[in-house]
Enzyme design. Sequence first.
Site, PDB file in Angstrom:
ATOM      1  N   SER A  67      14.942 115.559  80.150  1.00  0.00           N
ATOM      2  CA  SER A  67      14.745 116.227  81.438  1.00  0.00           C
ATOM      3  C   SER A  67      13.620 115.649  82.287  1.00  0.00           C
ATOM      4  O   SER A  67      13.474 116.025  83.452  1.00  0.00           O
ATOM      5  CB  SER A  67      14.506 117.725  81.225  1.00  0.00           C
ATOM      6  OG  SER A  67      15.688 118.368  80.827  1.00  0.00           O
ATOM      7  N   LYS A  70      14.605 114.197  85.538  1.00  0.00           N
ATOM      8  CA  LYS A  70      14.868 115.074  86.685  1.00  0.00           C
ATOM      9  C   LYS A  70      13.812 114.924  87.779  1.00  0.00           C
ATOM     10  O   LYS A  70      14.088 115.208  88.946  1.00  0.00           O
ATOM     11  CB  LYS A  70      14.961 116.523  86.210  1.00  0.00           C
ATOM     12  CG  LYS A  70      16.120 116.752  85.237  1.00  0.00           C
ATOM     13  CD  LYS A  70      16.067 118.132  84.592  1.00  0.00           C
ATOM     14  CE  LYS A  70      17.180 118.291  83.559  1.00  0.00           C
ATOM     15  NZ  LYS A  70      17.129 119.594  82.866  1.00  0.00           N
ATOM     16  N   TYR A 194      24.874 112.843  84.860  1.00  0.00           N
ATOM     17  CA  TYR A 194      23.772 113.681  84.375  1.00  0.00           C
ATOM     18  C   TYR A 194      23.431 113.362  82.922  1.00  0.00           C
ATOM     19  O   TYR A 194      22.265 113.120  82.570  1.00  0.00           O
ATOM     20  CB  TYR A 194      24.140 115.161  84.534  1.00  0.00           C
ATOM     21  CG  TYR A 194      23.162 116.110  83.892  1.00  0.00           C
ATOM     22  CD1 TYR A 194      21.927 116.375  84.488  1.00  0.00           C
ATOM     23  CD2 TYR A 194      23.456 116.740  82.688  1.00  0.00           C
ATOM     24  CE1 TYR A 194      21.016 117.246  83.899  1.00  0.00           C
ATOM     25  CE2 TYR A 194      22.560 117.610  82.095  1.00  0.00           C
ATOM     26  CZ  TYR A 194      21.347 117.856  82.701  1.00  0.00           C
ATOM     27  OH  TYR A 194      20.442 118.707  82.117  1.00  0.00           O
ATOM     28  N   TYR A 246      10.202 124.916  82.166  1.00  0.00           N
ATOM     29  CA  TYR A 246      11.145 126.025  81.994  1.00  0.00           C
ATOM     30  C   TYR A 246      10.391 127.349  81.875  1.00  0.00           C
ATOM     31  O   TYR A 246       9.480 127.604  82.649  1.00  0.00           O
ATOM     32  CB  TYR A 246      12.054 125.780  80.767  1.00  0.00           C
ATOM     33  CG  TYR A 246      12.624 124.392  80.742  1.00  0.00           C
ATOM     34  CD1 TYR A 246      13.433 123.949  81.796  1.00  0.00           C
ATOM     35  CD2 TYR A 246      12.348 123.504  79.706  1.00  0.00           C
ATOM     36  CE1 TYR A 246      13.958 122.665  81.795  1.00  0.00           C
ATOM     37  CE2 TYR A 246      12.871 122.220  79.693  1.00  0.00           C
ATOM     38  CZ  TYR A 246      13.671 121.808  80.741  1.00  0.00           C
ATOM     39  OH  TYR A 246      14.182 120.544  80.743  1.00  0.00           O
ATOM     40  N   VAL A 264      13.418 117.466  76.173  1.00  0.00           N
ATOM     41  CA  VAL A 264      13.632 117.884  74.792  1.00  0.00           C
ATOM     42  C   VAL A 264      13.597 116.706  73.813  1.00  0.00           C
ATOM     43  O   VAL A 264      13.689 116.906  72.601  1.00  0.00           O
ATOM     44  CB  VAL A 264      14.938 118.691  74.619  1.00  0.00           C
ATOM     45  CG1 VAL A 264      14.861 119.997  75.384  1.00  0.00           C
ATOM     46  CG2 VAL A 264      16.153 117.875  75.011  1.00  0.00           C
TER      47      VAL A 264
END
Length: 312
Positions: A67, A70, A194, A246, A264
Amino acid sequence: MSAAADLDLIVREIAAEIAARSDRGTVAHYIPELAKVDPAGFGLVVIDADGHVAAAGDADTPFSIQSISKVFTLTLALGKIGDRLWQRVGREPSGSPFNSIVQLEFERGIPRNPFINAGAIAVTDVILSGHQPREALGEILRFMRFLTQDSSIAIDEAVAASEQRTGFRNAALANYMKSFGVLDNPVDYTLGVYFHHCAIAMSCRQLATAGRYLAHSGRHPLTGHSVVSPGRARRINAVMLTCGHYDGSGEFAYRVGLPGKSGVGGGVLAIAPGKASIAAWSPGLDASGNSHLGRVALEALSKRMGWSIFGV
């Protein structure tokens, strides 16, 4: 002792402290390829405003950035359609797990922010528009190679395939957004891009280099180019601070006090605005899916260097 020598010493001390700890968290078992990673790994790299690199541990070991990609896809999407992006993705903390579908249902297909999975899928869809999936992936990889001035950065195809085989929750999120018109492109195409950009492999040294534009008002010191405007760099950092971990984002802000983005795969990119770009890696995760010892290391670094944006 010079400031650079001080930084070198602090980074080495933190790496030694982390190596001695037994509480390493749990690797991401839900992606089979990531479940194979040795939880004993740890790397830390800090690149200061003068370009001095302080590195310790497994600083040059590639890992799946997941992530953290992103941050870079958000940068590209904002470059493509500007603030119109915020009509499709929010900017608020989610307070929910990164792959939650409940919130998406309640908010009629508009993801809460660009760093939860649904938001990042919507951002990926923006980059894909007008391209074939291979072209969109090429654009993302070229951007990463430009930021690092390193043509060796590549996608770990085994990790990408592993994610595609097990990405049922992400497929559900994407199809749900498609039903509300949030995604423009075929769901399979958007998901393919993605999964692949999340599977980019980088080392701490490469990742800290890639993030330098966010530490220097949008200008990348390696190239001298303005990657984004100062205002946009400030806003990306703001979203990283509030949403980058998150439902653990508040804890990271409380303890570390820096904008950051986790993955992760165990990596964390953190930004000390005007001072440094920082990358840490420890593959064991906490309950929120963030690197446990990565956060511990960054808390120690921020405290010892006095880098928290909230003051010393």
